[in-house]
Design an enzyme around this catalytic site. Structure first.
Site, PDB file in Angstrom:
ATOM      1  N   LYS A  73       0.793  -1.291   0.484  1.00 28.84           N
ATOM      2  CA  LYS A  73       0.608  -0.371   0.310  1.00 28.84           C
ATOM      3  C   LYS A  73       0.522   1.276  -0.256  1.00 28.84           C
ATOM      4  CE  LYS A  73      -3.906  -1.908   2.191  1.00 28.84           C
ATOM      5  NZ  LYS A  73      -5.398  -1.291   3.264  1.00 28.84           N
ATOM      6  N   ASP A 109     -10.106   1.774   1.956  1.00 29.94           N
ATOM      7  CA  ASP A 109     -10.184   2.000   4.207  1.00 29.94           C
ATOM      8  C   ASP A 109     -11.157   3.614   4.428  1.00 29.94           C
ATOM      9  OD1 ASP A 109      -9.463  -0.205   3.290  1.00 29.94           O
ATOM     10  OD2 ASP A 109      -7.333  -0.113   3.996  1.00 29.94           O
TER      11      ASP A 109
HETATM   12  P1  NAP Z   1      -0.673  -2.850  11.386  1.00 25.48           P
HETATM   13  O1  NAP Z   1      -0.482  -2.083  10.790  1.00 25.48           O
HETATM   14  O2  NAP Z   1       0.457  -4.004  11.835  1.00 25.48           O
HETATM   15  O3  NAP Z   1      -0.516  -1.893  13.077  1.00 25.48           O
HETATM   16  C1  NAP Z   1      -1.024  -2.411  14.350  1.00 25.48           C
HETATM   17  C2  NAP Z   1      -1.407  -1.895  15.288  1.00 25.48           C
HETATM   18  O4  NAP Z   1      -1.162  -2.623  16.461  1.00 25.48           O
HETATM   19  C3  NAP Z   1       0.281  -0.767  15.772  1.00 25.48           C
HETATM   20  O5  NAP Z   1      -0.601   0.425  16.090  1.00 25.48           O
HETATM   21  C4  NAP Z   1       0.316  -1.946  16.641  1.00 25.48           C
HETATM   22  O6  NAP Z   1       1.521  -1.053  17.897  1.00 25.48           O
HETATM   23  C5  NAP Z   1      -0.570  -2.011  17.790  1.00 25.48           C
HETATM   24  N1  NAP Z   1      -0.041  -3.192  18.362  1.00 25.48           N
HETATM   25  C6  NAP Z   1       0.557  -4.397  17.725  1.00 25.48           C
HETATM   26  N2  NAP Z   1       0.122  -5.264  18.840  1.00 25.48           N
HETATM   27  C7  NAP Z   1      -0.010  -4.972  20.016  1.00 25.48           C
HETATM   28  C8  NAP Z   1      -0.082  -5.416  21.448  1.00 25.48           C
HETATM   29  N3  NAP Z   1       0.555  -6.090  21.682  1.00 25.48           N
HETATM   30  N4  NAP Z   1      -0.017  -4.502  22.398  1.00 25.48           N
HETATM   31  C9  NAP Z   1      -0.687  -2.815  21.810  1.00 25.48           C
HETATM   32  N5  NAP Z   1      -0.654  -2.220  20.056  1.00 25.48           N
HETATM   33  C10 NAP Z   1      -0.456  -3.288  19.259  1.00 25.48           C
HETATM   34  O7  NAP Z   1      -1.676  -3.203  11.025  1.00 25.48           O
HETATM   35  P2  NAP Z   1      -3.123  -3.296  10.437  1.00 25.48           P
HETATM   36  O8  NAP Z   1      -2.867  -3.049   9.179  1.00 25.48           O
HETATM   37  O9  NAP Z   1      -3.609  -1.460  10.676  1.00 25.48           O
HETATM   38  O10 NAP Z   1      -4.223  -3.891  10.983  1.00 25.48           O
HETATM   39  C11 NAP Z   1      -4.771  -3.664  11.959  1.00 25.48           C
HETATM   40  C12 NAP Z   1      -6.364  -4.456  12.962  1.00 25.48           C
HETATM   41  O11 NAP Z   1      -7.411  -4.059  12.062  1.00 25.48           O
HETATM   42  C13 NAP Z   1      -5.675  -5.611  12.655  1.00 25.48           C
HETATM   43  O12 NAP Z   1      -6.343  -6.367  13.474  1.00 25.48           O
HETATM   44  C14 NAP Z   1      -6.393  -5.942  10.744  1.00 25.48           C
HETATM   45  O13 NAP Z   1      -7.583  -7.007  10.733  1.00 25.48           O
HETATM   46  C15 NAP Z   1      -7.733  -4.816  11.436  1.00 25.48           C
HETATM   47  N6  NAP Z   1      -8.251  -4.336   9.738  1.00 25.48           N
HETATM   48  C16 NAP Z   1      -9.242  -4.323   9.005  1.00 25.48           C
HETATM   49  C17 NAP Z   1      -9.501  -4.077   8.296  1.00 25.48           C
HETATM   50  C18 NAP Z   1     -11.012  -4.208   7.626  1.00 25.48           C
HETATM   51  O14 NAP Z   1     -11.405  -4.213   6.670  1.00 25.48           O
HETATM   52  N7  NAP Z   1     -11.718  -3.857   8.858  1.00 25.48           N
HETATM   53  C19 NAP Z   1      -8.547  -3.224   7.071  1.00 25.48           C
HETATM   54  C20 NAP Z   1      -7.093  -3.226   8.012  1.00 25.48           C
HETATM   55  C21 NAP Z   1      -7.285  -3.773   9.115  1.00 25.48           C
HETATM   56  P3  NAP Z   1       3.272   0.012  17.691  1.00 25.48           P
HETATM   57  O15 NAP Z   1       2.626   0.910  16.895  1.00 25.48           O
HETATM   58  O16 NAP Z   1       2.698  -0.188  18.878  1.00 25.48           O
HETATM   59  O17 NAP Z   1       3.459  -2.163  16.942  1.00 25.48           O
END
Ligand code: NAP
Length: 283
Positions: A73, A109
């Site tokens: 992306k 998104d």
């Molecule tokens: P990402 O870019 O990997 O970001 C992950 C986020 O979660 C970061 O802010 C990270 O914090 C935090 N995190 C991970 N483990 C953690 C922990 N143990 N304690 C505290 N914070 C933690 O992932 P993403 O693509 O944004 O996706 C995030 C979520 O949204 C996922 O569950 C995904 O399934 C969901 N999602 C849904 C859709 C939809 O269409 N519904 C679309 C995209 C994503 P740090 O920065 O501190 O690492």
């Protein structure tokens, strides 16, 4: 419902690494069939760092467009010929349209999240006070969309430097903070909306919030959203519903970002609710 294939059927794709688990082909082909559009939507693994080669190939082959998931992306934001203002603000592209040899990048998104919020909970985010958890890709897109409609968003993240970097995209509407429980409790006391865009609560890999007491600090009418859709009800959503808060998971966001992407791809002003119903049935 089957997609009808002809020699001139236009081709759409989802690329990613990994991507074979993607629900996008099921969702998009269900919408295409229900709307009677002459398109087919396929899945193509593209390794990290190869989005540029894929873009050249897709333009050369005359494909109509593609969606991108991790890890392409951000790369695509720098590769497309023209970038939509929303995609430019969040520095990420999930939808690329190819028209007359030129590529156009969009990010659906955040807009998909806003549409789900209105559709499912009847909430218009304009002017609302929002606590947004996370600073990854999903949080960035949701924050850009919220800022775009004039919401006031506190972005809370474990790694505060990432929250600060995210908020620099629009410091008039976005304020960084930490993810400590006392910080969240204080912020939730004054919030209209709480949104989880961290992976905490996600099936398999996400881990769990150690303390959900911040949910109880929300005022009675505040709504709670989780970007996660597997499981359908996270511990956060369960706690919110137990407290009487309107709540939604990430399924609506997933479906609406696909509906909006198909509009970009086809340029057809189709019936969105009909498309949404077909997508949900496919899931
Ligand atoms: P990402 O870019 O990997 O970001 C992950 C986020 O979660 C970061 O802010 C990270 O914090 C935090 N995190 C991970 N483990 C953690 C922990 N143990 N304690 C505290 N914070 C933690 O992932 P993403 O693509 O944004 O996706 C995030 C979520 O949204 C996922 O569950 C995904 O399934 C969901 N999602 C849904 C859709 C939809 O269409 N519904 C679309 C995209 C994503 P740090 O920065 O501190 O690492």
């Amino acid at each position: 419902m089957q997609v009808e294939l002809g020699n001139a059927t236009k081709k759409l794709w989802v690329i990613g690494d990994p991507v074979l688990h993607s629900r996008s082909p099921a969702i998009q082909n269900a919408m295409i069939a229900a709307l009677g559009l002459d398109y087919i939507y396929l899945c193509q693994p593209v390794p990290r760092g190869e989005a540029g080669r894929w873009l050249d190939l897709a333009a050369w082959a005359g494909y109509a467009g593609f969606n991108a998931t991790m890890p392409h992306k951000e790369d695509l934001a720098a590769l497309v010929d023209e970038l939509d203002p929303v995609a430019a603000r969040c520095g990420a592209v999930n939808t690329v349209c190819l028209r007359q040899g030129r590529s156009y990048g969009y990010n659906t998104d955040g807009a998909g999240f806003l549409r789900a919020l209105e559709d499912e909970l009847g909430v218009d985010a304009a002017g609302r006070r929002v606590v947004l958890l996370g600073s990854g890709g999903a949080a960035k897109a949701v924050a850009a969309a919220l800022a775009g409609v004039g919401a006031h968003v506190t972005v809370c993240n474990r790694t505060q430097a990432k929250a600060q970097a995210l908020c620099a995209m629009d410091s008039a509407h976005l304020t960084p903070a930490g993810l400590e429980t006392d910080v969240l409790c204080k912020l939730c006391e004054g919030a209209d909306l709480l949104i989880n865009c961290t992976s905490l609560g996600m099936a398999g890999t996400g881990g769990e919030f150690a303390d959900l007491s911040f949910v109880d600090a929300l005022p009675a009418p505040a709504a709670v959203c989780d970007a996660i859709y597997a499981p359908a009800e996270t511990a956060l959503l369960r706690r919110a519903r137990q407290g009487g808060h309107p709540a939604m998971n990430g399924l609506g966001m997933l479906v609406w970002q696909a509906v909006l992407a198909l509009k970009h791809f086809t340029g057809v002003d189709f019936d969105e609710q009909r498309a949404k119903a077909a997508a949900l049935a496919a899931l």
